[in-house]
Write a protein that holds these residues in place. Sequence first.
Motif, PDB file in Angstrom:
ATOM      1  N   PRO A  21       0.847  -1.205   0.000  1.00  0.00           N
ATOM      2  CA  PRO A  21       0.000   0.000   0.000  1.00  0.00           C
ATOM      3  C   PRO A  21       0.873   1.242   0.000  1.00  0.00           C
ATOM      4  N   LYS A  22       0.352   2.324  -0.564  1.00  0.00           N
ATOM      5  CA  LYS A  22       1.156   3.537  -0.703  1.00  0.00           C
ATOM      6  C   LYS A  22       1.731   4.002   0.629  1.00  0.00           C
ATOM      7  N   GLU A  23       0.956   3.967   1.713  1.00  0.00           N
ATOM      8  CA  GLU A  23       1.460   4.503   2.971  1.00  0.00           C
ATOM      9  C   GLU A  23       2.613   3.657   3.516  1.00  0.00           C
ATOM     10  N   LEU A  24       2.596   2.343   3.228  1.00  0.00           N
ATOM     11  CA  LEU A  24       3.709   1.503   3.663  1.00  0.00           C
ATOM     12  C   LEU A  24       4.949   1.758   2.820  1.00  0.00           C
ATOM     13  N   TRP A  25       4.761   1.899   1.512  1.00  0.00           N
ATOM     14  CA  TRP A  25       5.900   2.214   0.655  1.00  0.00           C
ATOM     15  C   TRP A  25       6.520   3.545   1.085  1.00  0.00           C
ATOM     16  N   ASP A  26       5.688   4.537   1.353  1.00  0.00           N
ATOM     17  CA  ASP A  26       6.202   5.836   1.774  1.00  0.00           C
ATOM     18  C   ASP A  26       6.960   5.722   3.093  1.00  0.00           C
ATOM     19  N   TYR A  27       6.467   4.898   4.014  1.00  0.00           N
ATOM     20  CA  TYR A  27       7.135   4.726   5.298  1.00  0.00           C
ATOM     21  C   TYR A  27       8.532   4.141   5.114  1.00  0.00           C
ATOM     22  N   VAL A  28       8.662   3.175   4.214  1.00  0.00           N
ATOM     23  CA  VAL A  28       9.958   2.534   3.996  1.00  0.00           C
ATOM     24  C   VAL A  28      10.884   3.421   3.169  1.00  0.00           C
ATOM     25  N   ALA A  29      10.387   3.971   2.089  1.00  0.00           N
ATOM     26  CA  ALA A  29      11.247   4.648   1.115  1.00  0.00           C
ATOM     27  C   ALA A  29      11.497   6.111   1.443  1.00  0.00           C
ATOM     28  N   GLY A  30      10.673   6.716   2.277  1.00  0.00           N
ATOM     29  CA  GLY A  30      10.743   8.146   2.482  1.00  0.00           C
ATOM     30  C   GLY A  30      11.875   8.596   3.380  1.00  0.00           C
ATOM     31  N   GLY A  31      12.107   9.914   3.358  1.00  0.00           N
ATOM     32  CA  GLY A  31      13.075  10.542   4.232  1.00  0.00           C
ATOM     33  C   GLY A  31      12.431  11.662   5.008  1.00  0.00           C
ATOM     34  N   SER A  32      13.249  12.496   5.625  1.00  0.00           N
ATOM     35  CA  SER A  32      12.732  13.612   6.414  1.00  0.00           C
ATOM     36  C   SER A  32      12.762  14.894   5.596  1.00  0.00           C
ATOM     37  N   GLY A  33      11.946  15.846   6.040  1.00  0.00           N
ATOM     38  CA  GLY A  33      11.929  17.165   5.424  1.00  0.00           C
ATOM     39  C   GLY A  33      11.692  17.112   3.928  1.00  0.00           C
ATOM     40  N   ALA A  34      12.497  17.862   3.189  1.00  0.00           N
ATOM     41  CA  ALA A  34      12.393  17.888   1.725  1.00  0.00           C
ATOM     42  C   ALA A  34      13.118  16.717   1.074  1.00  0.00           C
TER      43      ALA A  34
END
Length: 367
Positions: A21-34
Amino acid sequence: MTRDDPLTVADVARLAQARLPKELWDYVAGGSGAETTLAANRAALDEVAVLPRVLAGVAAPDPGTRLLGSASSLPLAVAPMAYQRLLHPDGELATAEAAEAAGVPFVVSTLASVTVEEVVKTGATTWFQLYWLRAPGVVEDLVARAEDAGCEALVVTVDVPVMGRRLRDVRNSFVLPDDVVAAHLTGGGDGTASRAHAREAGTSAIAAHTAAAFAPGLGWSDLEWLRDRTSLPLVLKGILDPRDAVRAAGCGVDAVVVSNHGGRQLDGAAPSIAAVPSVVAALAGQAAVYLDSGIRTGTDILRALASGADGVLVGRPVLYGLAADGAPGAGRVLSLLAEEFRDAMTLAGCADVAAVRELSTVRTVRA
């Protein structure tokens, strides 16, 4: 997943993204701030150009080494990562199984969704990652549990006084499902753990939980207490400034991990690979130096060692494999990195890891 499917970590990442799901992918792949530091990690690794040696007579390089005194088939350990049951029902047990099969250490997180005692039973060489917590006695209890379970090192993460502002999670109002918990922190009785499951629009429940659970005032005196408390090898993860590395060595630390937390903490922090040479020079052999943040290929491992590191920690790629296909998927990622590293060693004229660390590098600026 079959051997004919993914040929690179990037291929595995695409499989994982398609299944999460998108929110799980974002949790794994994302970083902080910009996410500038997240992007800078990759860009800085790509700017490290290796000068290969020729006529070295290398036909079958040996990528094996020792990490904190333990034999490892690669100069690589699986980094500590929280809540892995978010991505597969077997969670940390699957990634530990993959690490054991690959012959590399596995670092189990304080925020793991499976206990350290269960992870050690997989047979993997296990290190325990420690966050400093507010609750009295919990840190000492976690250290004792790690020792009693048979962990071979303690890895203290020092770059999370508070969790970085991870905007993808905030926008998704990210929350843990009820069946995924911080398995080491379930007995507090103060309601802190429940915060990770309480959805509130425009907030990250995981950030709320860590704000309540983590002690933001961790200092050098705490590290000295821990060094006196345990005989296990001690690793500090989250070092970028060489002055901190030297002070850590003076406190009896056995290794430092040069890391910006994969671009998930201070946005604008230096790319980890850029900090390695100065940390290595400052330490002058007083402690081992490992690189974390951004490793995606076997060539990246070569770059890290040629820059002076003794080894690397690999995080997100293993999670991509876990999400794609459980233990076999995580194992596929580790086998890809091993294959790529052996190829890179051969092409660079290096018979062993010591030879890789003797390679020279130059910096290139890519348009």
